[in-house]
Design an enzyme around this catalytic site. Structure first.
Site, mmCIF file in Angstrom:
data_model
loop_
_atom_site.group_PDB
_atom_site.id
_atom_site.type_symbol
_atom_site.label_atom_id
_atom_site.label_comp_id
_atom_site.label_asym_id
_atom_site.label_seq_id
_atom_site.Cartn_x
_atom_site.Cartn_y
_atom_site.Cartn_z
ATOM 1 N N HIS A 235 -22.672 -2.502 4.432
ATOM 2 C CA HIS A 235 -23.912 -1.743 4.456
ATOM 3 C C HIS A 235 -25.017 -2.670 3.980
ATOM 4 O O HIS A 235 -24.865 -3.332 2.959
ATOM 5 C CB HIS A 235 -23.798 -0.520 3.556
ATOM 6 C CG HIS A 235 -24.852 0.498 3.816
ATOM 7 N ND1 HIS A 235 -26.163 0.284 3.490
ATOM 8 C CD2 HIS A 235 -24.803 1.718 4.389
ATOM 9 C CE1 HIS A 235 -26.867 1.345 3.857
ATOM 10 N NE2 HIS A 235 -26.065 2.222 4.405
ATOM 11 N N ARG A 251 -34.217 3.855 4.705
ATOM 12 C CA ARG A 251 -34.909 3.166 5.798
ATOM 13 C C ARG A 251 -35.269 4.160 6.891
ATOM 14 O O ARG A 251 -36.295 4.030 7.536
ATOM 15 C CB ARG A 251 -34.030 2.041 6.355
ATOM 16 C CG ARG A 251 -34.109 0.767 5.532
ATOM 17 C CD ARG A 251 -33.064 -0.249 5.969
ATOM 18 N NE ARG A 251 -31.726 0.202 5.608
ATOM 19 C CZ ARG A 251 -30.661 0.137 6.397
ATOM 20 N NH1 ARG A 251 -30.771 -0.378 7.594
ATOM 21 N NH2 ARG A 251 -29.499 0.582 5.993
#
Ligand SMILES: Cc1cc2nc3c(=O)[nH]c(=O)nc-3n(C[C@H](O)[C@H](O)[C@H](O)COP(=O)(O)OP(=O)(O)OC[C@H]3O[C@@H](n4cnc5c(N)ncnc54)[C@H](O)[C@@H]3O)c2cc1C
Ligand code: SF4
Ligand code: FES
Lengths: 577, 243
Positions: A235, A251
């Site tokens: 990740h 994000r």
């Protein structure tokens, strides 16, 4: 030692395991006995930490086909396309089912489900979510729904040690009852493995500490091959230094990634989607920035970049990213509304796993696998965010249905204790008892935790985001040395009751096996695809490598073979974001 | 350096005592980090539970200087220089050292029927629920079942049959969910001497809850239902389907 009987045991109480249990209970006309086994308790399963959401084509403008295409492209064309198509077709229904079972999905003003663009690689805002605690709510609702059925039992604080096969069928399993420290043998007609991922093989991981890949080893040892083990997802935004996940929703809500020069560097690597490109691309980009000297460094020389959420404003952070804030505040005294967050890639998800078909069946009769532990493969070489939870419910359901069918047709009636335990199960219990006695009676030696730390260092250095043959070969020989050292390791605790050192030792044994399998699979794939990036073969090679790796157990050591990827409608193209 | 004084219980000898360990402090170190340090470096026999290390799974609850808390969410430096005492949660049988048995907590939880009851099989659309309707119960649903509240509750310690703050808060969660059609079934379960009426509103449950669930308040709200008559509930119809 103790013997019991269930028609079916589900090893693992995460989302996949619980969903399977519900489907079996609902589909069997005769009342079968179902047990859900977990190391602690289903409500402590790794699934509860899942944050961002679950995906399904539920809205006008989206379609299962588009979802399938995003998944296949995101997976760098290693997905089996027939499986992906079925998966995206079934996804919306499963999400609605979760709604009916109590998950408090975020809503629009008119009371309908709310969607959000939260995850990289999806071209439509198709995530359904509950704040950034989606997994918690799904696990809770599924577990609580299980309480409606009096034929679902929970075997908490149990550690599954081995599966017993007689003839061509599963026949039972042996587990350690952690509380009492005794071996239990369970005779069964069917087993579902749903033990989740193996993130704990790495030091820097977003996973719970229970995720040591036990289920993969259970299957591997009885001859079921593991598939695509080289594909380990990192990740992009693990919190520095811990590795805890800062959800991709950060994000998704509009967070930026910034290097030491203050640049939004993702525009160099994925001009269009930038921070919302798939995870493999973003993780690699961060590593390149760090390697080329445009990152920051901690005191321990750990490179990192910054995730900037300040421009989102306090309200969005408090409402949509409350968990991110809670984590950074408690762990680093850092308020994301005022300061950017230090991040670097962290092990997150295992695309590979137990080789199963489109119904989650393995090559052994009566044995299924579902969830992160299995490899169907719908994620290919790189999973898109929010597709894992969908996989858990869709495959939990499909496997549950198949098991129910099997139990009904199998003919045997469920007659509890009167069924004689087979000799093989007894033998297996004895072997495991001996193994535990031996481990507990050791008087000195190296600490298992020291060996585990060495393993972490090797995996983090050589078998991570950027790999090379040389590094992988170094890793392999070091892992073999660790396996040797493990045979003489010392637990430091001889007590039988709730012995967590004993559990950690059994887990470490599994982790050492899996580390070897991942490394061997990675050495042999001479190309870069999805999460598997080889600095010495930086290009994807469809001519030679559009195929799945299988790795088998043999007495002489792991054996590799390859099978083709099933392509239906979508032909591999270059991946641009 | 901090000295941790830790409760030990060995079920094989049935012995209990305290042991002290010196911990070199690192920046941002949590109590759980310290426990892991002991386990890996000093004494592997020390036994405790944890899983997520992120305040989400509810398995690392212990008492730190007498107060219920999640070990992974508590920083060691908050306690200054002196000795810090770690003990297992109260009101539960102790399995070993800091590990307690939550079985009773989950039994009581199950007894309040914590699931949506509604007979509409085969429906393929979502039940409608406005953000306001959702707001009524969602805070209660953030409960991570850590059982800290159950340990802090003085009533549980004198009445083992008392359902306790955790189970009652979850009963409330489903009573308030407009998708459920049987709130009265649950109300009957909690309308007993060992149900809501046993709660003396001391509030220590809410005080220790790491997720802001506020069980004490929710229990009072359930009492209010009975006091204000059940008419309101009867009037409530299950949520419509999306058309
Ligand atoms: C921080 C984080 C956030 C994530 N967010 C998302 C997201 O937003 N969306 C998404 O789609 N995916 C997300 N994922 C991925 C997703 O959470 C996992 O893939 C998924 O939860 C796996 O579920 P599972 O049911 O397969 O297994 P798990 O939930 O891992 O459950 C495994 C179970 O098996 C039991 N078990 C293991 N070994 C044994 C043994 N030997 N004996 C007995 N029991 C055993 C464990 O106790 C546990 O109950 C996230 C992952 C992480 C790490
Ligand atoms: S109400 Fe709070 S303290 Fe009680 S179990 Fe739930 S989260 Fe823990
Ligand atoms: S370890 Fe999960 S809440 Fe502390």
């Amino acid at each position: 030692m103790e013997k019991i009987y269930y028609d079916v045991v589900i090893i693992g109480g995460g989302i996949a395991g619980l969903r399977a249990a519900l489907e079996i209970a609902a589909n069997c006309k005769s009342k079968v006995s179902i047990a859900v086994m977990s190391k602690y308790h289903p409500l402590r399963s790794h699934s509860v930490v899942a944050g961002g959401g679950i995906s399904g084509a539920l809205w006008v403008g989206d379609s299962p086909e588009l979802h399938a295409w995003d998944t296949i492209k995101g997976g760098d064309f290693l997905c089996d396309q027939d499986a992906v198509e079925m998966f995206t077709q079934l996804a919306p229904k499963e999400i609605i089912k979760l709604e009916h079972w109590g998950v408090p999905w975020e809503r629009n003003k008119d009371g309908t489900l709310q969607n959000a663009q939260r995850m990289g690689g999806h071209s439509f805002p198709r995530a359904v979510f509950v704040g950034d605690r989606t997994g918690h709510f799904i696990v809770q609702s599924l577990y609580e729904r299980c309480l409606m059925y009096d034929n679902i039992e929970f075997l908490n604080d149990h550690f599954a040690m081995s599966i017993v096969v007689s003839g061509d069928k599963v026949n039972g399993l042996t587990a350690l009852d952690i509380k009492r420290g005794i071996i239990v043998g369970i005779k069964v007609r069917a087993i579902v493995i749903a033990t989740g991922g193996l993130g704990r093989i790495y030091r820097t991981t977003t996973n719970e500490d229970q995720n040591t890949g036990d289920g993969m080893v259970l299957a591997y040892k009885i001859g079921v091959p593991l598939k695509d083990m080289e594909f380990v997802q990192f990740h992009p935004t693990g919190l520095v230094p811990h590795g805890y996940l800062i959800t991709e929703a950060a994000r998704g809500e509009g967070g930026y990634l910034i290097n030491a020069k203050g640049e939004r560097f993702m525009k160099r690597y994925a001009p269009e989607r930038q921070e919302l490109a798939p995870r493999d691309i973003v993780s690699r980009s961060i590593m390149f920035e760090i390697m080329e000297g445009r990152g920051f460094e901690t005191q321990d020389k750990l490179g990192y970049v910054l995730l900037d959420l300040r421009h989102l404003g306090e309200d969005v952070i408090n409402e949509r990213l409350s968990n991110v804030k809670e984590t950074t505040m408690t762990l680093l005294d850092l308020d994301p509304a005022k300061d950017p967050i230090p991040v670097r890639p962290s092990e997150h998800y295992m695309m590979g796993g137990i080789h199963v078909d489109n119904h989650g069946r393995t090559c052994v009769k009566g044995l299924w696998a579902a969830g992160e532990v299995a490899c169907v493969s719908i994620h290919g070489a790189n999973r898109l965010g929010t597709n894992a939870l969908t996989e858990c419910v869709v495959y939990g359901m499909l496997v549950g249905r198949d098991v129910a069918d099997y139990l009904e047709k199998d003919g045997q009636t469920s007659t509890s204790a009167s069924t004689p335990a087979s000799d093989t199960l007894k033998e297996d219990m004895d072997n495991n008892e001996d193994k535990i006695l031996e481990l507990l009676s050791r008087k000195d030696g190296e600490s298992i935790y020291k060996i585990r730390r060495s393993l972490w260092a090797i995996m983090d250095e050589y078998v991570s985001v950027i790999r090379s043959r040389e590094g992988l070969e170094t890793a392999l020989s070091k892992i073999k040395q660790l396996q040797e050292r493990f045979t003489k390791a010392y637990l430091g605790d001889g007590n039988r009751y709730y012995n967590t050192s004993l559990i950690n030792a059994l887990e470490l044994e599994n982790m050492l096996i899996l580390a070897e399998l991942i490394t061997i699979s990675a050495i042999n794939r001479n190309e870069s695809r999805g999460a598997h990036y080889r600095a010495d073969f930086p290009k994807r090679d469809d001519v030679n490598w559009l195929k799945h790796t299988l790795i088998f157990y043999s007495k002489e050591g792991p054996k590799l073979s390859y099978i083709p990827v099933r392509i239906t409608r979508w032909h591999p193209t270059e991946r641009k974001y | 350096m901090v000295k941790l004084r830790i409760f030990r219980f060995d079920p094989s000898k049935w012995s209990q005592y305290y042991m002290e360990y010196d911990i070199p402090i690192r920046e941002n170190m949590t109590i759980l980090d310290a426990l892991l340090y002991i386990k890996e470096e000093l004494d592997p026999s020390l036994t405790f539970r944890y899983a997520c290390k992120a305040g989400l799974c509810g398995s690392c609850g212990i008492k730190v200087n007498g107060r219920e808390t999640l070990a992974c969410q508590t920083r060691i430096e908050w306690f200054g220089e002196g000795k810090v005492t770690l003990e297992p949660l109260s009101n539960y049988p102790i399995i070993r050292d800091l590990v307690v048995d939550h079985e009773e907590l989950f039994k009581k939880h199950a007894s309040v029927k914590p699931y949506i009851i509604r007979n509409e099989e085969g429906v393929d659309k979502e039940y409608l629920q406005t953000p306001n309707e959702r707001e009524e119960f969602v805070q209660a649903a953030t409960c991570i079942n850590c059982g800290l509240c159950y340990s802090a509750c003085p009533t549980v310690s004198i009445d083992r049959r008392f359902l306790g703050p955790h189970a009652l808060a979850q009963a409330y969660r489903y009573i308030m969910d407009n998708r459920d059609s049987e709130p009265s079934a649950r109300l009957t379960i909690v309308d007993t001497l060992h149900g809501v009426w046993r709660c003396h509103f001391i509030g220590s449950c809410s005080h220790v809850c790491p997720k802001g669930v506020d069980p004490a308040l929710l229990i009072q709200r359930v009492k209010r239902f009975f006091i204000l008559s059940e008419r309101r509930l009867k009037r409530r119809r299950p949520a419509p389907l999306k058309s």
